[in-house]
Design a protein around this motif. Sequence first.
Motif, PDB file in Angstrom:
ATOM      1  N   SER A 130       0.893  -1.177  -0.038  1.00 45.83           N
ATOM      2  CA  SER A 130       0.040   0.013  -0.196  1.00 45.83           C
ATOM      3  C   SER A 130       1.040   1.338  -0.020  1.00 45.83           C
ATOM      4  N   SER A 131       0.306   2.293  -0.193  1.00 46.73           N
ATOM      5  CA  SER A 131       1.007   3.723  -0.469  1.00 46.73           C
ATOM      6  C   SER A 131       1.658   3.724   1.077  1.00 46.73           C
ATOM      7  N   ASP A 132       1.159   3.544   2.261  1.00 48.36           N
ATOM      8  CA  ASP A 132       1.361   3.972   3.430  1.00 48.36           C
ATOM      9  C   ASP A 132       2.688   2.922   3.648  1.00 48.36           C
ATOM     10  N   MET A 133       2.794   1.745   3.315  1.00 45.29           N
ATOM     11  CA  MET A 133       3.919   1.056   3.555  1.00 45.29           C
ATOM     12  C   MET A 133       4.956   1.276   2.544  1.00 45.29           C
ATOM     13  N   VAL A 134       4.782   1.894   1.469  1.00 46.16           N
ATOM     14  CA  VAL A 134       5.744   2.451   0.499  1.00 46.16           C
ATOM     15  C   VAL A 134       6.548   3.728   1.446  1.00 46.16           C
ATOM     16  N   ILE A 135       5.805   4.650   1.966  1.00 47.16           N
ATOM     17  CA  ILE A 135       6.507   5.522   2.859  1.00 47.16           C
ATOM     18  C   ILE A 135       7.383   4.854   3.871  1.00 47.16           C
ATOM     19  N   ARG A 136       6.760   3.911   4.666  1.00 51.57           N
ATOM     20  CA  ARG A 136       7.338   3.262   5.848  1.00 51.57           C
ATOM     21  C   ARG A 136       8.791   2.432   5.420  1.00 51.57           C
ATOM     22  N   GLY A 137       8.463   1.907   4.140  1.00 50.89           N
ATOM     23  CA  GLY A 137       9.585   1.174   3.660  1.00 50.89           C
ATOM     24  C   GLY A 137      10.725   1.982   3.420  1.00 50.89           C
ATOM     25  N   ILE A 138      10.492   3.092   2.776  1.00 50.08           N
ATOM     26  CA  ILE A 138      11.891   4.023   2.441  1.00 50.08           C
ATOM     27  C   ILE A 138      12.319   4.782   3.703  1.00 50.08           C
ATOM     28  N   LEU A 139      11.327   5.029   4.476  1.00 53.02           N
ATOM     29  CA  LEU A 139      11.884   5.703   5.901  1.00 53.02           C
ATOM     30  C   LEU A 139      12.677   4.695   6.698  1.00 53.02           C
ATOM     31  N   GLU A 151       0.478  12.279  -2.993  1.00 55.89           N
ATOM     32  CA  GLU A 151       1.427  13.002  -2.203  1.00 55.89           C
ATOM     33  C   GLU A 151       1.273  12.503  -0.830  1.00 55.89           C
ATOM     34  N   LEU A 152       2.171  11.909  -0.221  1.00 56.45           N
ATOM     35  CA  LEU A 152       2.243  11.841   1.215  1.00 56.45           C
ATOM     36  C   LEU A 152       3.444  12.349   1.709  1.00 56.45           C
ATOM     37  N   PRO A 153       3.642  13.562   1.889  1.00 56.81           N
ATOM     38  CA  PRO A 153       5.013  14.100   2.509  1.00 56.81           C
ATOM     39  C   PRO A 153       5.280  13.686   3.943  1.00 56.81           C
ATOM     40  N   ARG A 154       6.477  13.257   3.989  1.00 58.62           N
ATOM     41  CA  ARG A 154       6.831  12.802   5.496  1.00 58.62           C
ATOM     42  C   ARG A 154       8.338  13.297   5.732  1.00 58.62           C
ATOM     43  N   ASP A 155       8.747  13.490   7.002  1.00 63.78           N
ATOM     44  CA  ASP A 155      10.212  13.637   6.987  1.00 63.78           C
ATOM     45  C   ASP A 155      11.025  12.498   7.023  1.00 63.78           C
ATOM     46  N   GLY A 156      11.846  12.776   6.230  1.00 61.86           N
ATOM     47  CA  GLY A 156      12.776  11.500   6.121  1.00 61.86           C
ATOM     48  C   GLY A 156      12.753  10.919   4.592  1.00 61.86           C
ATOM     49  N   VAL A 157      11.776  11.446   4.074  1.00 64.43           N
ATOM     50  CA  VAL A 157      11.687  10.879   2.560  1.00 64.43           C
ATOM     51  C   VAL A 157      11.648  12.017   1.466  1.00 64.43           C
ATOM     52  N   ARG A 158      11.968  11.708   0.432  1.00 62.03           N
ATOM     53  CA  ARG A 158      12.064  12.714  -0.687  1.00 62.03           C
ATOM     54  C   ARG A 158      10.894  12.245  -1.939  1.00 62.03           C
ATOM     55  N   LEU A 159      10.078  13.213  -2.072  1.00 65.27           N
ATOM     56  CA  LEU A 159       9.128  12.769  -3.082  1.00 65.27           C
ATOM     57  C   LEU A 159       9.505  13.798  -4.329  1.00 65.27           C
ATOM     58  N   THR A 160       9.627  13.038  -5.558  1.00 70.57           N
ATOM     59  CA  THR A 160      10.170  13.745  -6.823  1.00 70.57           C
ATOM     60  C   THR A 160       9.001  13.279  -7.783  1.00 70.57           C
ATOM     61  N   PRO A 161       8.542  14.550  -8.369  1.00 70.55           N
ATOM     62  CA  PRO A 161       7.239  14.194  -9.559  1.00 70.55           C
ATOM     63  C   PRO A 161       7.895  13.459 -10.582  1.00 70.55           C
ATOM     64  N   PHE A 162       7.475  12.372 -10.930  1.00 66.31           N
ATOM     65  CA  PHE A 162       7.782  11.754 -12.292  1.00 66.31           C
ATOM     66  C   PHE A 162       7.049  11.726 -13.391  1.00 66.31           C
ATOM     67  N   ARG A 163       5.592  11.844 -13.206  1.00 65.20           N
ATOM     68  CA  ARG A 163       4.603  11.987 -14.454  1.00 65.20           C
ATOM     69  C   ARG A 163       3.486  12.619 -13.968  1.00 65.20           C
ATOM     70  N   THR A 164       2.869  13.593 -14.853  1.00 68.97           N
ATOM     71  CA  THR A 164       1.719  14.047 -14.297  1.00 68.97           C
ATOM     72  C   THR A 164       0.637  13.868 -15.539  1.00 68.97           C
ATOM     73  N   SER A 165      -0.644  13.769 -14.968  1.00 69.54           N
ATOM     74  CA  SER A 165      -1.676  13.523 -15.805  1.00 69.54           C
ATOM     75  C   SER A 165      -3.105  14.194 -15.434  1.00 69.54           C
ATOM     76  N   THR A 268       2.622  11.107 -10.406  1.00 68.60           N
ATOM     77  CA  THR A 268       3.438   9.963  -9.966  1.00 68.60           C
ATOM     78  C   THR A 268       4.571  10.294  -9.425  1.00 68.60           C
ATOM     79  N   TYR A 269       4.750   9.746  -8.300  1.00 71.34           N
ATOM     80  CA  TYR A 269       6.184  10.262  -7.348  1.00 71.34           C
ATOM     81  C   TYR A 269       6.954   9.353  -7.360  1.00 71.34           C
ATOM     82  N   TYR A 270       8.411   9.335  -7.526  1.00 71.61           N
ATOM     83  CA  TYR A 270       9.378   8.346  -7.096  1.00 71.61           C
ATOM     84  C   TYR A 270       9.854   8.967  -5.614  1.00 71.61           C
ATOM     85  N   VAL A 271       9.964   7.836  -4.969  1.00 66.04           N
ATOM     86  CA  VAL A 271      10.242   8.157  -3.609  1.00 66.04           C
ATOM     87  C   VAL A 271      11.627   7.581  -3.103  1.00 66.04           C
ATOM     88  N   THR A 272      12.475   8.252  -2.251  1.00 65.83           N
ATOM     89  CA  THR A 272      13.801   7.802  -1.896  1.00 65.83           C
ATOM     90  C   THR A 272      14.319   8.533  -0.597  1.00 65.83           C
TER      91      THR A 272
END
Length: 302
Positions: A130-139, A151-165, A268-272
């Motif tokens: 799930s999207s929440d688990m994506v954030i947790r896994g990157i954190l 868009e799920l901004p959280r301290d400790g992760v970087r959200l970079t736009p990849f695609r717009t529609s 669409t964001y890629y998260v690091t």
Amino acid sequence: MPPKTWHSLPEYQALRAMMECGTTSEAANRLGLSQSAVSRSIASLEARTGRILFERDGRMLRPTNEAAQLNMRLDALFEALEKLEGPPELEQETLQIIAPPTYAHRYLVHHIASFLKANPHFFVGLEVASSDMVIRGILDERFDLGFLGVELPRDGVRLTPFRTSHAVCAMPHGHVLADQQIIHPEDLHGQALIALSPRHARRAELEKVLLACQSEPRVVAEVSTSFAAVDLAREGLGLSIVNPFPVVHYRAQDVVFRPFASQIRYSTYYVTPKRRATTAIARAFLQHLQLRTARDPFSEKA
């Protein structure tokens, strides 16, 4: 105090050549030396180790058990020398990706396959969550790269736009609205609607647009992904308002897609992880995606 031990590679090479060739002359030819040089190396090795390594049997030299055991112990040395002089071994780089089903099952799987075919020394792990688990896994830094459609901004992760529609209306061929070039919110009044589940932020956004136009479609099913919504539309259950990326790449022949006249936008964001630099293999994969993602009329590079 015992005498200091030392090792002579030429002696070991002479022993191995003798064990493999059987005669002094053949061992000398293999090593590019004279027979006397090989004999001197064997004699020196026997003197240094205090062992008889070859016994004369007529004109032949027969290796002793001590020679066989020493030769066996030399395997590791000569294997190490072969690796040292051979081509450098490529260290397998690993990329761990986590993404929701909409991106993972078709879009990422397809591009991971082509990425690994082009880079066979790489390894990729893919976790569907799930999207929440994506954030947790990157954190937690258990993954190098994540993908999100919200868009799920959280301290400790970087959200970079990849695609717009822009939002689209997906419907089966032959639907009463299929001949229209643009679908307006009021066109949905009374139509069978396949909606995203209420937990989706996009569900509330669509309901707000419909309420402003006093448009009341009939919700006939609720699903959690755009692919599920479009697949139900393909089965003739109704229409749906979805993010066209990446579903349009895989259902353009099966379903009619039309622009939906609204302010609903998607990214669409890629998260690091923010605490460390994006790995080289992650950057290579992102570049692969940018170059290999096909164009479509409803989305574009961010």
